[in-house]
Design an enzyme around this catalytic site. Structure first.
Site, PDB file in Angstrom:
ATOM      1  N   ALA A   1       0.866  -1.182   0.000  1.00  0.00           N
ATOM      2  CA  ALA A   1       0.000   0.000   0.000  1.00  0.00           C
ATOM      3  C   ALA A   1       0.904   1.234   0.000  1.00  0.00           C
ATOM      4  CB  ALA A   1      -0.879  -0.013   1.234  1.00  0.00           C
TER       5      ALA A   1
ATOM      6  N   GLY B   1       0.724  -5.091   0.838  1.00  0.00           N
ATOM      7  CA  GLY B   1      -0.468  -5.187  -0.011  1.00  0.00           C
ATOM      8  C   GLY B   1      -0.185  -5.844  -1.356  1.00  0.00           C
TER       9      GLY B   1
ATOM     10  N   GLU C   1      -0.401  -9.417  -0.654  1.00  0.00           N
ATOM     11  CA  GLU C   1      -1.822  -9.708  -0.378  1.00  0.00           C
ATOM     12  C   GLU C   1      -2.638  -9.727  -1.672  1.00  0.00           C
ATOM     13  OE1 GLU C   1      -1.823  -6.501   2.506  1.00  0.00           O
ATOM     14  OE2 GLU C   1      -2.404  -7.895   4.085  1.00  0.00           O
TER      15      GLU C   1
ATOM     16  N   GLU D   1       4.863  -5.027   7.042  1.00  0.00           N
ATOM     17  CA  GLU D   1       4.127  -3.958   7.737  1.00  0.00           C
ATOM     18  C   GLU D   1       4.635  -3.726   9.157  1.00  0.00           C
ATOM     19  OE1 GLU D   1       2.754  -6.456   5.978  1.00  0.00           O
ATOM     20  OE2 GLU D   1       1.169  -5.683   4.682  1.00  0.00           O
TER      21      GLU D   1
HETATM   22  C1  LIG Z   1      -1.942  -3.163   2.595  1.00  0.00           C
HETATM   23  C2  LIG Z   1      -1.422  -3.211   4.002  1.00  0.00           C
HETATM   24  C3  LIG Z   1      -2.492  -2.823   4.944  1.00  0.00           C
HETATM   25  O1  LIG Z   1      -1.094  -4.530   4.307  1.00  0.00           O
HETATM   26  C4  LIG Z   1      -0.298  -2.279   4.276  1.00  0.00           C
HETATM   27  C5  LIG Z   1       0.931  -2.222   3.413  1.00  0.00           C
HETATM   28  O2  LIG Z   1       1.070  -2.742   2.358  1.00  0.00           O
HETATM   29  S1  LIG Z   1       2.140  -1.243   4.090  1.00  0.00           S
HETATM   30  C6  LIG Z   1       3.424  -1.266   2.909  1.00  0.00           C
HETATM   31  C7  LIG Z   1       4.261  -2.476   3.012  1.00  0.00           C
HETATM   32  N1  LIG Z   1       5.396  -2.348   2.132  1.00  0.00           N
HETATM   33  C8  LIG Z   1       6.588  -1.921   2.556  1.00  0.00           C
HETATM   34  O3  LIG Z   1       6.793  -1.608   3.706  1.00  0.00           O
HETATM   35  C9  LIG Z   1       7.682  -1.851   1.511  1.00  0.00           C
HETATM   36  C10 LIG Z   1       8.202  -0.439   1.369  1.00  0.00           C
HETATM   37  N2  LIG Z   1       9.267  -0.359   0.389  1.00  0.00           N
HETATM   38  C11 LIG Z   1      10.522  -0.779   0.623  1.00  0.00           C
HETATM   39  O4  LIG Z   1      10.832  -1.320   1.651  1.00  0.00           O
HETATM   40  C12 LIG Z   1      11.522  -0.516  -0.450  1.00  0.00           C
HETATM   41  O5  LIG Z   1      11.019   0.468  -1.326  1.00  0.00           O
HETATM   42  C13 LIG Z   1      11.860  -1.782  -1.282  1.00  0.00           C
HETATM   43  C14 LIG Z   1      12.633  -2.792  -0.422  1.00  0.00           C
HETATM   44  C15 LIG Z   1      10.629  -2.440  -1.850  1.00  0.00           C
HETATM   45  C16 LIG Z   1      12.768  -1.373  -2.482  1.00  0.00           C
HETATM   46  O6  LIG Z   1      13.885  -0.644  -2.031  1.00  0.00           O
HETATM   47  P1  LIG Z   1      14.748   0.215  -3.063  1.00  0.00           P
HETATM   48  O7  LIG Z   1      15.078  -0.617  -4.258  1.00  0.00           O
HETATM   49  O8  LIG Z   1      15.873   0.779  -2.283  1.00  0.00           O
HETATM   50  O9  LIG Z   1      13.767   1.340  -3.596  1.00  0.00           O
HETATM   51  P2  LIG Z   1      13.274   2.648  -2.800  1.00  0.00           P
HETATM   52  O10 LIG Z   1      14.214   3.777  -3.093  1.00  0.00           O
HETATM   53  O11 LIG Z   1      12.972   2.347  -1.398  1.00  0.00           O
HETATM   54  O12 LIG Z   1      11.869   2.914  -3.527  1.00  0.00           O
HETATM   55  C17 LIG Z   1      11.780   3.554  -4.811  1.00  0.00           C
HETATM   56  C18 LIG Z   1      10.649   4.554  -4.716  1.00  0.00           C
HETATM   57  O13 LIG Z   1       9.443   3.863  -4.457  1.00  0.00           O
HETATM   58  C19 LIG Z   1       8.833   4.394  -3.281  1.00  0.00           C
HETATM   59  N3  LIG Z   1       8.109   3.323  -2.578  1.00  0.00           N
HETATM   60  C20 LIG Z   1       8.486   2.061  -2.392  1.00  0.00           C
HETATM   61  N4  LIG Z   1       7.578   1.394  -1.703  1.00  0.00           N
HETATM   62  C21 LIG Z   1       6.606   2.259  -1.423  1.00  0.00           C
HETATM   63  C22 LIG Z   1       5.380   2.166  -0.726  1.00  0.00           C
HETATM   64  N5  LIG Z   1       4.929   1.000  -0.202  1.00  0.00           N
HETATM   65  N6  LIG Z   1       4.613   3.265  -0.619  1.00  0.00           N
HETATM   66  C23 LIG Z   1       4.996   4.430  -1.173  1.00  0.00           C
HETATM   67  N7  LIG Z   1       6.145   4.587  -1.872  1.00  0.00           N
HETATM   68  C24 LIG Z   1       6.928   3.511  -1.982  1.00  0.00           C
HETATM   69  C25 LIG Z   1       9.983   4.941  -2.468  1.00  0.00           C
HETATM   70  O14 LIG Z   1       9.536   5.863  -1.531  1.00  0.00           O
HETATM   71  C26 LIG Z   1      10.851   5.539  -3.554  1.00  0.00           C
HETATM   72  O15 LIG Z   1      10.275   6.752  -3.979  1.00  0.00           O
HETATM   73  P3  LIG Z   1      11.079   8.154  -3.727  1.00  0.00           P
HETATM   74  O16 LIG Z   1      11.166   8.289  -2.254  1.00  0.00           O
HETATM   75  O17 LIG Z   1      12.402   7.975  -4.380  1.00  0.00           O
HETATM   76  O18 LIG Z   1      10.193   9.173  -4.378  1.00  0.00           O
END
Ligand SMILES: CC(C)(O)CC(=O)SCCNC(=O)CCNC(=O)[C@H](O)C(C)(C)COP(=O)(O)OP(=O)(O)OC[C@H]1O[C@@H](n2cnc3c(N)ncnc32)[C@H](O)[C@@H]1OP(=O)(O)O
Length: 258
Positions: free
Chosen positions: A65, A109, A112, A132
């Protein structure tokens, strides 16, 4: 509805939905989920479509998400709008088969969403996880429930409590994905699989999907009865007559989806 976060195309009775927010690793924001729901409903209704595929990019199926969109929500925002569940279950509600073709990250998500599909074909670079916990949350779109049913309590609990990612090999070993293919072959493989399903009798495919899904929701005895009654009903279809006649006459069946 004009789509900005997904792309759709039809290929030989297969409806392909590609998540398309590459800069955010296909993070699932409300707009994307509205569009995905709309597209899935259209595909499910369209008599020309026999199966659907949801996919992302080579780097990410979906990284969960959209955390930036969620970060400032209050409890009341989440509760009143039934945040996550209200608009997220369409993939699981479709009557036609939906395949998740997963490359790269399928986290939170994203994992999921993949699990809501009927089965997952994974690229060899796929990574699954429910991270999460590491952002002060818990899974909210089925992670604690579907993952546990797929891979068992011990592994699901560990995944949800530690937020660690699982690679494609581990995901296949524990039954989360049906098959692994090289990343370069993912779409071709998913498409061939979807085309194969779409070529069968549509009513049989729907009945079969319904019966397999019933096994998650009921006791073995109830599930067996459901399967038997559904099996009986295939004898009311023209396609059963055609399919069995074709086998006996050693020819290809011409299903009419009736
Ligand atoms: C549905 C529910 C209720 O279950 C809740 C959820 O899903 S909560 C979200 C769970 N997901 C996460 O916690 C994963 C978050 N992302 C990461 O940990 C990392 O991005 C990665 C390991 C997947 C990849 O890392 P990396 O290759 O270093 O890329 P990044 O620089 O981190 O990301 C690139 C760019 O994408 C944006 N990004 C990534 N994931 C998300 C996200 N879930 N939501 C919003 N944006 C996301 C990240 O912020 C980067 O953008 P910029 O900051 O460069 O603009």
């Amino acid at each position: 509805m004009a789509y900005t976060c997904i792309e759709t195309k039809t290929d030989d009775r297969v409806f392909i939905i590609t998540l398309n927010r590459p800069k955010a690793l296909n993070a699932l924001n409300l707009q994307l989920m509205d569009e995905l729901t709309d597209a899935l409903k259209k595909g499910d209704k369209d008599p020309q479509i026999g199966a659907m595929i949801i996919t992302g990019s080579e780097k990410a199926f979906a990284a969960g998400a959209d955390i930036k969109e969620m970060a400032d929500k209050s409890y009341m925002d989440a509760y009143k709008n039934d945040f996550i569940t209200a608009n997220w279950e369409q993939a699981a509600k479709c009557r036609k088969p939906v395949i998740a073709a997963v490359a790269g990250y399928a986290l939170g998500g994203g994992c999921e969403l993949a699990m809501m599909c009927d089965f997952i074909i994974a690229a060899d670079n796929a990574k699954f996880g429910q991270p999460e916990i590491s952002i002060g949350a818990i899974p909210g779109a089925g992670g604690t429930q579907r993952l546990t049913r797929f891979i068992g309590k011990s592994k699901a609990m560990e995944m949800c409590l530690t937020g660690r990612m699982m690679n494609a090999d581990e995901a296949e070993r524990c039954g989360l994905v049906s098959r692994i293919v090289p990343v370069a072959d993912l779409m071709q493989d998913a498409l061939e699989t979807a085309r194969k399903i779409a070529g069968f009798s549509a009513p049989s495919v729907m009945m079969c999907k319904e019966a397999v899904n019933r096994s998650y929701e009921t006791s073995l005895a109830e599930g067996m009865l459901f399967e038997r009654r559904t099996f009986h009903s295939v004898f009311a279809t023209e396609d059963q007559k055609e399919g069995m006649a074709a086998f006996i006459e050693k020819r290809k069946p011409g299903f009419k989806n009736a």
